[in-house]
Design an enzyme around this catalytic site. Structure first.
Site, mmCIF file in Angstrom:
data_model
loop_
_atom_site.group_PDB
_atom_site.id
_atom_site.type_symbol
_atom_site.label_atom_id
_atom_site.label_comp_id
_atom_site.label_asym_id
_atom_site.label_seq_id
_atom_site.Cartn_x
_atom_site.Cartn_y
_atom_site.Cartn_z
ATOM 1 N N GLU A 123 0.820 -1.216 0.000
ATOM 2 C CA GLU A 123 0.000 0.000 0.000
ATOM 3 C C GLU A 123 0.851 1.263 0.000
ATOM 4 O O GLU A 123 0.529 2.228 -0.673
ATOM 5 C CB GLU A 123 -0.972 -0.012 1.180
ATOM 6 C CG GLU A 123 -2.068 -1.063 1.070
ATOM 7 C CD GLU A 123 -2.887 -0.928 -0.217
ATOM 8 O OE1 GLU A 123 -2.932 0.166 -0.800
ATOM 9 O OE2 GLU A 123 -3.471 -1.932 -0.648
ATOM 10 N N TYR A 181 -7.139 6.469 3.119
ATOM 11 C CA TYR A 181 -7.147 5.378 2.154
ATOM 12 C C TYR A 181 -6.332 4.187 2.645
ATOM 13 O O TYR A 181 -6.805 3.041 2.656
ATOM 14 C CB TYR A 181 -6.619 5.816 0.767
ATOM 15 C CG TYR A 181 -6.235 4.598 -0.021
ATOM 16 C CD1 TYR A 181 -7.234 3.779 -0.557
ATOM 17 C CD2 TYR A 181 -4.919 4.164 -0.089
ATOM 18 C CE1 TYR A 181 -6.914 2.584 -1.192
ATOM 19 C CE2 TYR A 181 -4.595 2.983 -0.719
ATOM 20 C CZ TYR A 181 -5.592 2.204 -1.271
ATOM 21 O OH TYR A 181 -5.287 1.025 -1.871
ATOM 22 N N ASP A 220 -10.217 4.990 -3.176
ATOM 23 C CA ASP A 220 -9.007 5.382 -3.893
ATOM 24 C C ASP A 220 -9.420 5.955 -5.257
ATOM 25 O O ASP A 220 -10.608 6.059 -5.570
ATOM 26 C CB ASP A 220 -8.068 4.191 -4.065
ATOM 27 C CG ASP A 220 -8.470 3.351 -5.252
ATOM 28 O OD1 ASP A 220 -9.683 3.121 -5.415
ATOM 29 O OD2 ASP A 220 -7.600 2.928 -6.018
#
Length: 299
Positions: A40, A123, A141
């Site tokens: 991520e 996010y 996102d």
DNA sequence: CATGCGTGGCA
DNA sequence: TTGCCAAGCAT
């Protein structure tokens, strides 16, 4: 009431994902929460294709947050390579330190604990909680925003910033069951990444084309506020990038002369060097007279 | 809330 | 070729 729209939408997207999901190393049962977290961070503004090799070498070297936390920050920056935005490497390192100190070396599962980590915003916290731990969170996102904007709102592209209405729509579409919600999140992201792309969407291959408000409206072009472009040539960003590239490829410190050769504009070079030091991406190496002779990655 | 922050691929 | 875009965050 049980509106046909959401359930048909859910079924179509989830079925599509079942058949078309990419087999990425941070997905699947063998992936650790740390692997998800590293992915991520790397995927923040960087395409999957460029993340893949670095993610692999990163986890090989640092299989746990504790392993990374034990290394100098400069090693993280060097290993980050050319993924861009090297402050992310610094923040991932800082997050690993925080996890080692505050969470016994285990990536926390809760949104709030994740959000408190350096480099983790809404996010990323939602994504890790959802993908690594199967929790139920709205994961908004750029892909999800684009998909929902098109399918639900009928516009080509979302507004520059997330709106309240947008978040409400995403919340209302989130499946109740946590595991299904987590799959829904990754599935809508995948649909945006592979089919409902920004420039040339493959509507012919889209599982929800028949439900799409944008398609139904005849694909009206984006008419929102102008989208922010990113200047590059001659900017501080380019200057910083060039200096950092030198630092990464150099074993030890980079003599000032080499940096001057890499960026001749003195004032801008100085400003960028000062900024890089302030950010913690570089350290100045001085003489006994307090004169800077070189710069290096922090060790 | 607007801006700064890397890098490279693609149309 | 030159923008545009790619799983954002911090300030």
């Amino acid at each position: 009431m049980d509106a046909p729209f959401p359930s048909a939408l859910h079924a179509a997207v989830l079925d599509w994902y079942d058949d078309h999901a990419r087999d990425l190393p941070w997905r699947g049962v063998e992936a650790t929460a740390w692997s998800v977290m590293v992915s991520e961070f790397m995927l923040q503004q960087t395409p999957v294709a460029r993340v893949l090799p670095v993610h692999g070498t990163w986890l090989e070297r640092w299989p746990t947050p504790t392993a990374l936390a034990a290394e100098p920050t400069g090693e993280a920056v060097r290993m980050w390579g050319r993924l861009g935005y090297p402050r992310r490497a610094l923040r991932l390192h800082a997050a690993a330190v925080a996890i080692a100190e505050r969470h016994g070396g285990e990536v926390p599962a809760s949104y709030d604990d994740l959000l408190a980590l350096p480099g983790v915003g809404d996010y990323t916290a939602s994504a890790i909680a959802s993908f690594a731990f199967g929790e139920r969170h709205v994961v908004l996102d750029t892909n999800v925003r684009r998909v929902l904007t098109r399918v639900v709102s009928g516009a080509e592209l979302p507004s520059p910033a997330v709106t309240r209405v947008e978040r409400d729509v995403a919340t209302s579409l989130l499946p109740v069951d946590p595991a299904t919600a987590a799959t829904w999140a990754v599935a809508t992201m995948e649909l945006g990444a592979l089919v409902c792309t920004a420039r040339q969407p493959s509507c012919d291959a889209c599982p929800v084309a028949g439900l799409c408000a944008w398609r139904r409206a005849g694909f009206p072009a984006y008419d929102g506020p102008p989208r922010r472009g990113q200047a590059w040539a001659g900017t501080d960003r380019q200057c910083r990038g060039r200096i950092m590239a030198l630092a990464r490829e150099t074993d030890g410190s980079v003599p000032l002369g080499r940096i001057e050769g890499a960026w001749p504009v003195a004032e801008q070079r100085q400003r960028c060097l000062a900024g890089l030091v302030a950010d913690g991406l570089l350290v100045a190496i001085g003489s006994e007279l307090d004169e800077v002779l070189a710069y290096a990655l922090p060790s």
